[in-house]
Scaffold this active site. Structure first.
Site, PDB file in Angstrom:
ATOM      1  N   ASP A 173      74.742  26.801  30.947  1.00  0.00           N
ATOM      2  CA  ASP A 173      74.349  27.507  32.421  1.00  0.00           C
ATOM      3  C   ASP A 173      74.185  26.828  33.474  1.00  0.00           C
ATOM      4  OD1 ASP A 173      73.298  29.432  34.096  1.00  0.00           O
ATOM      5  OD2 ASP A 173      71.158  29.201  33.424  1.00  0.00           O
ATOM      6  N   HIS A 347      66.135  30.035  36.112  1.00  0.00           N
ATOM      7  CA  HIS A 347      67.615  29.097  35.787  1.00  0.00           C
ATOM      8  C   HIS A 347      67.114  27.627  35.774  1.00  0.00           C
ATOM      9  CE1 HIS A 347      70.411  32.513  35.326  1.00  0.00           C
ATOM     10  NE2 HIS A 347      69.886  33.025  36.394  1.00  0.00           N
TER      11      HIS A 347
END
Length: 533
Positions: A173, A347
């Site tokens: 990610d 995130h």
């Protein structure tokens, strides 16, 4: 993403994107499914890392044409099921729930579901045990050491994989790779929310967040109940997700603390908290309707404090600001992430990514999930942590990579154009988008001319109808001059032997377009209409 092994295909997620401001009239953006349609008989299933729309929202469209089982946590499947059932496609798939750490054979694929922390509960990283070694798809993750549910990213298992089999490839990610440091813990938001509920104890409190952010909803409920309030949900997706989370025992709340939104209006402001959808300013969301005074359940006024427990996704800033302005005009107080720390990202930021890479020690590294600049920053982080520069590969949508004994290399490309959805219409196409941009930015000029096909003379017109170019009642002289210019062009074309409608319309478009551009420096859409008698 698609993984191929022994001539079979496994999907990892199937999401959608939301349109940018220049995609006029587009509701959502899908991936090109051409490759999947052409290889439908080879697909053995789809593993969903978590339940956000950008990871499972495309399933309701893909399942219209294909059929395969869907694997994920119970919550992930529940969130995906809502959309799939709305589309009437439940029979096209089998919902297979998996547990943390479960290892399962899906066709030839040996898949392990590794728990990770994200802004939606029960997210997973995907570990593929393949003949070419261990491949890890990070999913969306952060390294929150104090998550609300105490379910942390399983770093010990990642370390075990690195020390035993070794990790051949990590796909990681990239969303927050440009952000230095560590992402704040979700529990930090809970502390801020509790303080805000104390500071606004004499007011009705309305909060807005993503409907899938169950941990945020949990902390809002705790803050509200702790101050003697009951909670009502506003917005269909919020109501569905809260009900789902309660059924799965992911929300800890007494039944007596939840009331119907219809009953909220009968309570004193300081006794109720409303949890609403619409934190991104979506035009028809509950919060947007509130800001315009159009919500049939709740009216906002001077007794209200609205907390936007979110951060505007890039591209949504205008809509969010418009909602905030509307709420302030209605007399409410508004608290957002620019004023207080009412949101935490889901995130990993740069230091978390570096920790992740240092534990896994991958031989090969592919940044995923983000804009190109985010993936470039992620690549730099991997190199900093010891991954060889030549073993870091940046990819674009449609790229096919092959992992062999010799390493990771580019193999080919498959179709990967975006598919634009407007209502129930499928691929709108770049041409339509281009026309919409012109109409929105420059306007349209329609030129109507009637020609006698026997005498080859102009019978009536030209008549000019315009929207968005000039305001006709205030530009009569300009429009008369444009009509004269077009008329001369048509008569000249007829005299030169141009008699077919296509040829005459081309002359009308050329003459009108040149005139408009020279006189106004604008380039509206020119629509010629030539009729014959």
């Amino acid at each position: 993403m698609v993984i191929e092994q022994q001539d079979k295909l496994l999907l990892i997620d199937c999401g959608l994107m939301f349109p940018s401001a220049d995609m006029h009239g587009i509701d959502l953006v899908l991936a090109d499914f051409t490759f999947l349609r052409e290889n439908a008989d080879r697909i053995v299933g789809c593993v969903a890392t978590h339940g956000h729309e950008d990871h499972v929202g495309g399933l309701q469209f893909l399942l219209r044409e294909l059929s395969f089982p869907l694997f994920g946590s119970a919550l992930t499947l529940g969130l995906a099921r809502n959309r799939i059932e709305e589309a009437g496609l439940s029979r096209q798939t089998e919902f297979v729930a998996v547990t943390d750490g479960e290892r399962r054979k899906i066709g030839p694929f040996d898949v392990e579901f590794l728990p990770v922390t994200h802004s939606v509960p029960h997210a997973h990283a995907i570990v593929l045990h393949t003949p070419q070694g261990v491949i890890i798809h990070s999913g969306d993750f952060k390294l929150d050491l104090t998550p609300v549910d105490n379910r942390r990213t399983n770093l010990s298992r990642l370390g075990e994989l690195a020390m035993s089999d070794g990790v051949r490839l990590l796909m990681c990610d990239s969303t927050n790779a440009e952000e230095a440091g560590h992402a704040p813990s979700e529990k930090n938001v809970g502390k801020v929310l509790k303080q805000l509920f104390i500071e606004h104890a004499d007011r009705r409190i309305i909060t807005a967040s993503f409907a899938s952010h169950i941990h945020r909803i949990q902390q809002i409920i705790e803050a509200a109940v702790g101050q003697g309030r009951v909670v009502a949900t506003l917005g269909r997706s919020m109501q569905k997700n809260v009900r789902l989370a309660i059924d799965l025992k992911l929300l800890n709340v007494k039944a007596s603390s939840i009331i119907d939104i219809d009953d909220a209006r009968d309570l004193a402001p300081e006794k109720v908290c409303i949890i609403s959808t619409g934190s991104q300013g979506e035009p028809m969301s509950a919060l947007s309707l509130l800001s315009r005074g159009e919500n049939k359940f709740v009216k906002v006024g001077q007794d209200d404090t609205v907390i936007l427990s979110s951060h505007a996704i890039p591209g949504n800033e205008y809509n969010v600001n418009r909602v905030i302005d509307g709420l302030l005009r209605a007399g409410a107080k508004v608290v957002h992430s620019g004023i207080a720390d009412v949101h935490a990202t889901g995130h990993a930021q740069a230091d978390e990514i570096k920790t992740y890479v240092s534990i896994i020690k991958p031989e090969w590294f592919v940044p995923i999930h983000g804009e190109y600049r985010h993936m470039l920053a992620n690549a730099a982080l991997a190199e900093t942590m010891g991954v060889a520069k030549d073993n870091i590969t940046l990819v674009s949508n449609g790229d096919v990579l092959e992992l062999t004994d010799k390493g990771l290399s580019f193999h080919s490309r498959v179709p990967a154009q975006n598919l634009y959805v407007d209502g129930i219409v499928g691929d709108v196409g770049q041409g339509v988008l281009r026309d919409r941009r012109v109409l929105a930015e420059e306007g349209v000029v329609v030129v109507v001319v009637t020609v006698d096909s026997e005498t080859n003379r102009v019978l009536t017109g030209p008549e000019i109808i315009t929207r968005g170019w000039v305001y006709a009642p205030e530009a009569e002289d300009l429009l008369d001059e444009a009509c004269d210019t077009v008329s001369r062009a048509v008569e000249r074309a007829l005299a030169e032997g141009v008699h077919d409608i296509d040829g005459l319309e081309k002359e009308v478009r050329r003459a009108a377009g040149k005139f408009v551009n020279e006189r106004t420096k604008r380039r509206p859409m020119i629509v010629p209409v030539v009729m014959t008698t």
